[in-house]
Design a protein around this motif. Sequence first.
Motif, short mmCIF file in Angstrom:
data_model
loop_
_atom_site.label_atom_id
_atom_site.label_comp_id
_atom_site.label_asym_id
_atom_site.label_seq_id
_atom_site.Cartn_x
_atom_site.Cartn_y
_atom_site.Cartn_z
N PRO A 113 0.70 -1.20 -0.01
CA PRO A 113 0.02 -0.03 -0.06
C PRO A 113 0.84 1.34 0.15
CG PRO A 113 -0.84 -1.68 1.56
CD PRO A 113 0.52 -2.22 1.19
N CYS A 149 -10.77 -1.54 -4.53
CA CYS A 149 -10.42 -0.06 -4.45
C CYS A 149 -11.44 0.45 -3.49
CB CYS A 149 -10.17 0.68 -5.50
SG CYS A 149 -11.30 0.85 -6.79
N SER A 183 -7.80 3.82 -1.49
CA SER A 183 -6.84 2.67 -1.03
C SER A 183 -7.16 1.68 -2.16
CB SER A 183 -7.16 2.12 0.38
OG SER A 183 -8.58 1.86 0.55
#
Length: 154
Positions: free
Chosen positions: A96, A136, A122
């Motif tokens: 990430p 997402c 994210s």
Amino acid sequence: MATVAPHQPWAYALRLPHDPRAARVARMTVRAVLSGHGRGEVLDVVELLTSELVANAYRHTKGPASLRLTALGDGRLRVGVWDTSPHVPAPFDQPPGSRVPPAPVDACRGRGLLLVQAYADSWGGWSLKAGKLLWCEVGGRDTRSITQRHQSHT
């Protein structure tokens, strides 16, 4: 008019055939669902991200795909697209926060998942026994418009 409270958890799933029109069908579905739930503030972003994930599934597989749109209790929306290929592409194969370089200026392809990276709050991906899942999330505390997101990434 919203049919449920905007922050009430819910989920919709859509099975998509391997068809070049699948991204359009997914966009239309997302537009109807988000409009019905009063989530217009994230409609453009979620529609774009859904389209890119479904188009990626069509382009890189020969099988069906599935779309799952989930409203989480804190106002976030998660878009998940499953397809039949186990290969998790960049940037979804990175930790990430990782960034992958942009596609060359003269490239005809290679920008779709970078759009997901730019506009989603994210994202991630998992290789599964039968394919992969790319996901997402948008929304929650940060519900800026797609124009504001684009300006902050350029």
